[in-house]
Write a protein that holds these residues in place. Structure first.
Motif, PDB file in Angstrom:
ATOM      1  N   GLY A  20      56.781 -34.371  48.372  1.00  0.00           N
ATOM      2  CA  GLY A  20      57.528 -35.543  48.766  1.00  0.00           C
ATOM      3  C   GLY A  20      56.624 -36.752  48.851  1.00  0.00           C
ATOM      4  N   LEU A  21      57.143 -37.784  49.492  1.00  0.00           N
ATOM      5  CA  LEU A  21      56.398 -39.026  49.687  1.00  0.00           C
ATOM      6  C   LEU A  21      56.246 -39.270  51.177  1.00  0.00           C
ATOM      7  N   LEU A  22      54.997 -39.431  51.625  1.00  0.00           N
ATOM      8  CA  LEU A  22      54.703 -39.733  53.025  1.00  0.00           C
ATOM      9  C   LEU A  22      54.037 -41.098  53.078  1.00  0.00           C
ATOM     10  N   VAL A  23      54.604 -42.008  53.865  1.00  0.00           N
ATOM     11  CA  VAL A  23      54.065 -43.362  54.013  1.00  0.00           C
ATOM     12  C   VAL A  23      53.835 -43.616  55.492  1.00  0.00           C
ATOM     13  N   VAL A  24      52.638 -44.091  55.850  1.00  0.00           N
ATOM     14  CA  VAL A  24      52.328 -44.395  57.248  1.00  0.00           C
ATOM     15  C   VAL A  24      51.719 -45.791  57.341  1.00  0.00           C
ATOM     16  N   THR A  25      51.879 -46.393  58.502  1.00  0.00           N
ATOM     17  CA  THR A  25      51.248 -47.671  58.819  1.00  0.00           C
ATOM     18  C   THR A  25      49.985 -47.391  59.626  1.00  0.00           C
ATOM     19  N   PRO A  26      48.844 -47.922  59.231  1.00  0.00           N
ATOM     20  CA  PRO A  26      47.604 -47.628  59.970  1.00  0.00           C
ATOM     21  C   PRO A  26      47.597 -48.294  61.334  1.00  0.00           C
ATOM     22  N   ALA A  27      46.735 -47.819  62.182  1.00  0.00           N
ATOM     23  CA  ALA A  27      46.576 -48.407  63.513  1.00  0.00           C
ATOM     24  C   ALA A  27      45.781 -49.702  63.425  1.00  0.00           C
ATOM     25  N   ALA A  28      45.923 -50.543  64.442  1.00  0.00           N
ATOM     26  CA  ALA A  28      45.112 -51.756  64.545  1.00  0.00           C
ATOM     27  C   ALA A  28      43.663 -51.345  64.830  1.00  0.00           C
ATOM     28  N   PRO A  29      42.695 -52.118  64.352  1.00  0.00           N
ATOM     29  CA  PRO A  29      42.819 -53.400  63.663  1.00  0.00           C
ATOM     30  C   PRO A  29      42.995 -53.299  62.156  1.00  0.00           C
ATOM     31  N   LEU A  30      42.942 -52.055  61.599  1.00  0.00           N
ATOM     32  CA  LEU A  30      43.065 -51.915  60.151  1.00  0.00           C
ATOM     33  C   LEU A  30      44.407 -52.453  59.653  1.00  0.00           C
ATOM     34  N   SER A  31      45.431 -52.378  60.474  1.00  0.00           N
ATOM     35  CA  SER A  31      46.757 -52.852  60.076  1.00  0.00           C
ATOM     36  C   SER A  31      46.782 -54.347  59.769  1.00  0.00           C
ATOM     37  N   GLY A  32      45.758 -55.072  60.192  1.00  0.00           N
ATOM     38  CA  GLY A  32      45.687 -56.489  59.848  1.00  0.00           C
ATOM     39  C   GLY A  32      45.367 -56.716  58.382  1.00  0.00           C
ATOM     40  N   LEU A  33      44.765 -55.710  57.727  1.00  0.00           N
ATOM     41  CA  LEU A  33      44.416 -55.812  56.309  1.00  0.00           C
ATOM     42  C   LEU A  33      45.238 -54.879  55.434  1.00  0.00           C
ATOM     43  N   VAL A  34      45.637 -53.748  55.979  1.00  0.00           N
ATOM     44  CA  VAL A  34      46.318 -52.705  55.210  1.00  0.00           C
ATOM     45  C   VAL A  34      47.771 -52.593  55.647  1.00  0.00           C
ATOM     46  N   ALA A  35      48.668 -52.676  54.665  1.00  0.00           N
ATOM     47  CA  ALA A  35      50.098 -52.580  54.965  1.00  0.00           C
ATOM     48  C   ALA A  35      50.536 -51.138  55.147  1.00  0.00           C
ATOM     49  N   SER A  36      50.036 -50.237  54.287  1.00  0.00           N
ATOM     50  CA  SER A  36      50.460 -48.844  54.384  1.00  0.00           C
ATOM     51  C   SER A  36      49.475 -47.925  53.671  1.00  0.00           C
ATOM     52  N   LEU A  37      49.532 -46.659  54.052  1.00  0.00           N
ATOM     53  CA  LEU A  37      48.830 -45.570  53.388  1.00  0.00           C
ATOM     54  C   LEU A  37      49.903 -44.607  52.902  1.00  0.00           C
ATOM     55  N   TRP A  38      49.760 -44.087  51.691  1.00  0.00           N
ATOM     56  CA  TRP A  38      50.817 -43.228  51.167  1.00  0.00           C
ATOM     57  C   TRP A  38      50.257 -42.019  50.434  1.00  0.00           C
ATOM     58  N   ASP A  39      51.041 -40.948  50.467  1.00  0.00           N
ATOM     59  CA  ASP A  39      50.696 -39.699  49.790  1.00  0.00           C
ATOM     60  C   ASP A  39      51.933 -39.254  49.021  1.00  0.00           C
ATOM     61  N   CYS A  40      51.774 -39.062  47.715  1.00  0.00           N
ATOM     62  CA  CYS A  40      52.893 -38.711  46.849  1.00  0.00           C
ATOM     63  C   CYS A  40      52.621 -37.370  46.179  1.00  0.00           C
ATOM     64  N   ASP A  41      53.530 -36.427  46.333  1.00  0.00           N
ATOM     65  CA  ASP A  41      53.434 -35.116  45.686  1.00  0.00           C
ATOM     66  C   ASP A  41      54.836 -34.782  45.191  1.00  0.00           C
ATOM     67  N   LEU A  42      55.107 -35.106  43.918  1.00  0.00           N
ATOM     68  CA  LEU A  42      56.455 -35.011  43.374  1.00  0.00           C
ATOM     69  C   LEU A  42      56.437 -34.294  42.029  1.00  0.00           C
ATOM     70  N   PRO A  43      57.583 -33.744  41.616  1.00  0.00           N
ATOM     71  CA  PRO A  43      57.648 -33.101  40.300  1.00  0.00           C
ATOM     72  C   PRO A  43      57.413 -34.119  39.183  1.00  0.00           C
ATOM     73  N   ARG A  44      57.001 -33.621  38.024  1.00  0.00           N
ATOM     74  CA  ARG A  44      56.838 -34.506  36.877  1.00  0.00           C
ATOM     75  C   ARG A  44      58.173 -35.114  36.484  1.00  0.00           C
ATOM     76  N   GLN A  45      58.134 -36.377  36.067  1.00  0.00           N
ATOM     77  CA  GLN A  45      59.340 -37.096  35.702  1.00  0.00           C
ATOM     78  C   GLN A  45      59.749 -36.754  34.264  1.00  0.00           C
ATOM     79  N   ALA A  46      61.025 -36.913  33.978  1.00  0.00           N
ATOM     80  CA  ALA A  46      61.520 -36.642  32.634  1.00  0.00           C
ATOM     81  C   ALA A  46      61.148 -37.748  31.656  1.00  0.00           C
ATOM     82  N   HIS A  47      61.015 -38.974  32.162  1.00  0.00           N
ATOM     83  CA  HIS A  47      60.676 -40.099  31.292  1.00  0.00           C
ATOM     84  C   HIS A  47      59.162 -40.267  31.218  1.00  0.00           C
ATOM     85  N   ALA A  48      58.701 -40.908  30.147  1.00  0.00           N
ATOM     86  CA  ALA A  48      57.263 -40.983  29.876  1.00  0.00           C
ATOM     87  C   ALA A  48      56.555 -42.088  30.638  1.00  0.00           C
TER      88      ALA A  48
END
Length: 271
Positions: free
Chosen positions: A2-30
């Protein structure tokens, strides 16, 4: 999976909007078309030790498995075959420049190996992420890595840039840039140079890009899309102006985007 998206803690959140991890099946389109963003992104491919982007003629640019997508105002294509196990960092506009001590206007519209910005760290970071047992552990490691870089660089956006971004984002249209500069206490010339250095785009181009994204958000409806109304409400001169801007930023017409839009806002599936 699946897709996991988190918001970092301060003070990093002042520069970084999000951290994400994606583990999904291969798509049918190229390919996916990736719509442009002023938010730089670090992308780390855990499935292959390579990242690939393509231009409109499918000419490929290859980077290492840990790569940095600089701020952009033009769309690119990506290969969906290598986008199945990926983690990343999405920076706030202007957030990557102080963390990497790099002028964003010097690298805008490009894709770089992470090692070009943080020598020797791309491979070690990727190997650490590969060894992590799950998505939460990977994102903790990624947040720790970014936090350590932020502390080492004493990184922070310039207050004038932060204020200007707040003003421009509050009204996503092309405002009088000299008025924004005045609100930031800077001359237009000094303001423009500082903004380009940290954000990677000129203030005017940033405002145009944000107006384009506001139009996209307004068009994400299940009903009939009123492009003329979106153009009028969004600060475009008319519908023809909206179509022109749509082509300039996405490489597509609004009608073509509407036919191919999917679940992810910035991703447009291609054949």
């Amino acid at each position: 999976m699946g897709l996991l998206v988190v918001t970092p803690a301060a003070p990093l959140s002042g520069l970084v909007a999000s951290l994400w991890d994606c583990d999904l099946p291969r798509q049918a389109h190229a390919y996916d078309r990736i719509l442009p963003s002023a938010a730089a992104q670090l992308v780390i491919n855990l499935d292959e030790d390579e990242t690939r982007v393509y231009d409109e003629h499918l000419r490929c640019t290859r980077n290492a498995g840990a790569a940095f997508d600089a701020p952009a105002s033009r769309s690119v294509l990506i290969d969906t075959a290598e986008q199945v196990r990926v983690v990343g960092i999405v920076f706030h506009p202007g957030g990557a420049a102080p963390l990497f001590r790099e002028r964003m206007d010097a690298i805008a519209e490009t894709h770089l190996d992470l090692d070009a910005l943080a020598p020797g760290q791309g491979r070690s970071l990727r190997e650490g992420l590969l060894a992590a047992p799950n998505a939460h552990a990977r994102l903790r490691l990624l947040e720790q890595w970014a936090s350590e870089r932020m502390q080492a660089a004493c990184a922070a956006r310039h207050p004038a840039v932060t204020h200007a971004l707040r003003l421009l984002d509050a009204a996503p249209g092309v405002q009088r840039i000299d008025a924004v500069a005045a609100c930031c206490g800077l001359s237009p010339r000094r303001f423009g140079a500082l903004f380009r250095e940290q954000v990677g785009l000129s203030p005017k181009r940033y405002a145009r890009l944000q107006r384009f994204h506001a139009a996209l958000a307004a068009a994400r409806t299940d009903g009939r899309v009123d492009w003329a109304g979106i153009a009028a409400d969004g600060g475009f001169h008319d519908q023809a102006h909206l179509v022109h801007e749509f082509r300039a930023f996405s490489g597509m017409t609004p009608t073509a985007w509407l036919a191919r839009r999917g679940e992810w806002t910035r991703h447009v599936a291609l054949a």
